[in-house]
Design an enzyme around this catalytic site. Structure first.
Site, PDB file in Angstrom:
ATOM      1  N   ARG A   1       0.804  -1.238   0.000  1.00  0.00           N
ATOM      2  CA  ARG A   1       0.000   0.000   0.000  1.00  0.00           C
ATOM      3  C   ARG A   1       0.828   1.275   0.000  1.00  0.00           C
ATOM      4  NH1 ARG A   1      -3.971  -1.989   4.658  1.00  0.00           N
ATOM      5  NH2 ARG A   1      -5.359  -3.311   3.434  1.00  0.00           N
TER       6      ARG A   1
ATOM      7  N   CYS B   1      -9.702  -1.452   5.570  1.00  0.00           N
ATOM      8  CA  CYS B   1     -11.175  -1.387   5.508  1.00  0.00           C
ATOM      9  C   CYS B   1     -11.783  -0.232   6.307  1.00  0.00           C
ATOM     10  CB  CYS B   1     -11.778  -2.721   5.916  1.00  0.00           C
ATOM     11  SG  CYS B   1     -11.016  -3.489   7.336  1.00  0.00           S
TER      12      CYS B   1
ATOM     13  N   SER C   1     -14.965  -9.334  11.684  1.00  0.00           N
ATOM     14  CA  SER C   1     -14.711  -9.904  10.351  1.00  0.00           C
ATOM     15  C   SER C   1     -13.509  -9.254   9.686  1.00  0.00           C
ATOM     16  CB  SER C   1     -15.941  -9.790   9.456  1.00  0.00           C
ATOM     17  OG  SER C   1     -16.391  -8.457   9.407  1.00  0.00           O
TER      18      SER C   1
ATOM     19  N   LYS D   1      -1.876   2.914   9.607  1.00  0.00           N
ATOM     20  CA  LYS D   1      -2.371   2.665   8.243  1.00  0.00           C
ATOM     21  C   LYS D   1      -3.409   3.721   7.880  1.00  0.00           C
ATOM     22  CE  LYS D   1      -2.155  -2.301   8.739  1.00  0.00           C
ATOM     23  NZ  LYS D   1      -3.012  -3.467   9.037  1.00  0.00           N
TER      24      LYS D   1
ATOM     25  N   HIS E   1     -17.798  -1.832   9.835  1.00  0.00           N
ATOM     26  CA  HIS E   1     -16.939  -0.961  10.642  1.00  0.00           C
ATOM     27  C   HIS E   1     -17.595   0.417  10.750  1.00  0.00           C
ATOM     28  CE1 HIS E   1     -13.996  -3.998  10.479  1.00  0.00           C
ATOM     29  NE2 HIS E   1     -13.027  -3.402   9.798  1.00  0.00           N
TER      30      HIS E   1
END
Ligand code: A2P
Length: 344
Positions: free
Chosen positions: A102, A131, A161, A215, A244
Site C-alpha cells: 500500500r 477497511c 470480520s 495505516k 466498521h
C-alpha cells in the site's frame, strides 16, 4: 475490454473477503464463470459453486497465474508479498487487499470514487486500502470542495470480520461459552472480544499508535494526495460480526455548514446519507451489513471548533471495505483500458 471477458483468479477464495468477492461476482456478473479459485494447501480440492458452476479450489503456487488476467489477493500479508509480484510478472493485474504494497510509491492505492485516475500509472499491482480508511476517505473527499481540510480525528469501531473468518467464529463461540459460565480463551483476538471492546488492532509502533492506526493516517494521506494532512486515529475492535464504524471529526480551513456538507455528501457516488435524529435514523452495523454503500449520519457542527464538523460513518468492511472496492478497481481499470493483462 469488458470484465466479463477476463479470467479472474481469487487468492483466498475460501476466506471472509474471498467469499464476499464471489458473492459480488454472482450479483454483478451472473454469467461469469471464467474463474480460478485459490487458497492454501489446506483447502485444495474443496468444491465451491459460483454462478451455477462447481469449481475445485486449488493450492496457490507460483504457477497459478499463467492464465489469469486479473488476480484478487485477500489472504495473509505474507501471501501477498510472495504471490503478488509473481502474478504481476506473469502478466496479470493484481488487486491486493493486504498492507504489503500500500505505501510503495510505485503502487497506486485506490478507492475508485476518490482517486480512480491513479490506476493510470500502475505497474501490475494495485492495492486497496485498509477497511476503515476507505469509508473515511469516501466521506472526506467530497467535503474538500467546500474547504480544504486541516485536520482529521477518526476513531473506529471495527467488527471482528476485519480479522477474518476465524475471528468471527471466535466471537460466536466465546459469546456462547461466556453465556454458559465458561472462560474466555482468546486466540484470534489479543484479548476477550465477547462482551468487551479492545483498543488494539494489529501491533504497536514505538509512537504508541497501533499499525492499524498508522495505516489510516498514511493511507488517507496517500489516497487524498495530501501528504501533510494532519490525521489521528484510534482503532478499536468491538464485538460486532460485520461492518466498521468511524466517528470522524474534521477541521476545515473555513467554516462549513451542516447543510453544505449534506449537499456535497449526497452527490458522492457510493455514499448514502442516513441522518434524521427525529426518527432515530442513523447508520448502524446491522443495517449496513451486506450493503454496497458507505452510510453517513449524525452530521453536526463540532462543538469544540468553529470550523469543525463531526459525523458517524458506517460501511460493510467486507464489501466496500474490501471485496467491492477491489471489484470496482477492476471495473475502473477495464473502463480505462488500464488492465494490461493478457486477454485469452
Ligand atoms: P484457507 O481457507 O485454505 O486457509 P480469512 O481472512 O477469513 O482468515 O481467510 C484467509 C484466506 O487466506 C483463506 O482463504 C485462506 O485459505 C487463505 N490463505 C491462507 N494461507 C494461504 C496461503 N499460504 N496461500 C494462499 N492462500 C492462503
Amino acid at each position: 475490454m469488458d470484465l466479463q471477458g477476463l479470467k479472474l483468479a481469487i487468492v483466498g477464495a475460501t476466506g471472509a473477503v474471498g467469499q464476499e468477492t464471489l458473492r459480488l461476482i454472482e450479483a454483478r456478473y451472473p454469467k461469469h464463470t471464467n474463474l480460478k479459485l485459490l487458497a492454501s494447501k489446506r483447502s485444495a480440492g474443496r468444491k465451491m459453486e459460483v454462478n451455477g458452476k462447481t469449481f475445485t479450489v486449488g493450492e496457490t503456487t507460483d504457477d497459478s497465474f499463467d492464465d489469469a488476467d486479473l488476480v484478487f489477493i485477500s489472504a495473509r500479508t505474507e501471501d501477498s508479498r510472495r504471490f503478488g509480484p509473481v502474478a504481476a510478472a506473469a502478466g496479470a493485474m493484481v488487486i491486493d487487499d493486504s498492507s504489503a504494497f500500500r505505501m510503495d510509491p510505485a503502487v497506486p492505492l485506490v478507492v475508485p470514487e476518490v482517486n480512480g485516475s491513479d490506476l493510470e500509472w500502475h505497474n501490475g499491482i494495485v492495492s486497496i486500502p485498509n477497511c476503515s480508511t476507505t469509508p473515511l476517505v469516501m466521506a472526506v473527499h467530497p467535503l474538500r470542495e467546500a474547504s480544504p481540510i486541516r485536520r482529521i480525528v477518526a476513531d473506529t469501531y471495527q467488527s471482528v470480520s476485519g480479522a477474518g473468518g476465524a475471528a468471527m467464529n471466535e466471537l460466536r463461540e466465546q459469546t456462547r461459552t461466556i453465556m454458559h459460565g465458561g472462560p474466555a480463551e482468546p486466540d484470534a483476538q489479543p484479548q476477550q472480544i465477547a462482551f468487551n471492546v479492545i483498543p488494539q488492532i494489529d501491533s504497536f509502533n514505538e509512537s504508541g499508535y497501533t499499525r492499524e492506526e498508522q495505516k489510516m493516517i498514511d493511507e488517507s494521506r496517500k489516497i487524498l494526495h495530501e501528504p501533510d494532512m494532519a490525521v489521528s486515529a484510534t482503532c478499536v475492535r468491538v464485538p460486532v460480526l460485520v461492518s466498521h464504524c468511524v466517528a470522524a471529526h474534521l477541521e476545515f480551513a473555513e467554516p462549513v455548514s451542516v447543510g453544505e456538507a449534506r449537499e456535497l455528501l449526497s452527490q458522492m457516488a457510493g455514499v448514502t446519507i442516513q441522518d434524521d435524529p427525529t426518527t432515530l435514523s442513523y447508520p448502524m452495523p446491522v443495517d449496513a451489513a451486506g450493503c454496497d454503500d458507505v452510510f453517513i449520519g449524525r452530521i453536526r457542527k463540532d462543538a469544540s471548533h468553529p470550523n469543525g464538523l463531526a459525523m458517524w460513518i458506517v460501511t460493510d468492511n467486507l464489501v466496500k471495505g474490501a471485496a467491492l472496492n477491489a471489484l470496482q478497481i477492476a471495473e475502473e481499470a477495464t473502463a480505462r483500458n488500464a488492465v494490461h493483462g493478457k486477454t485469452r
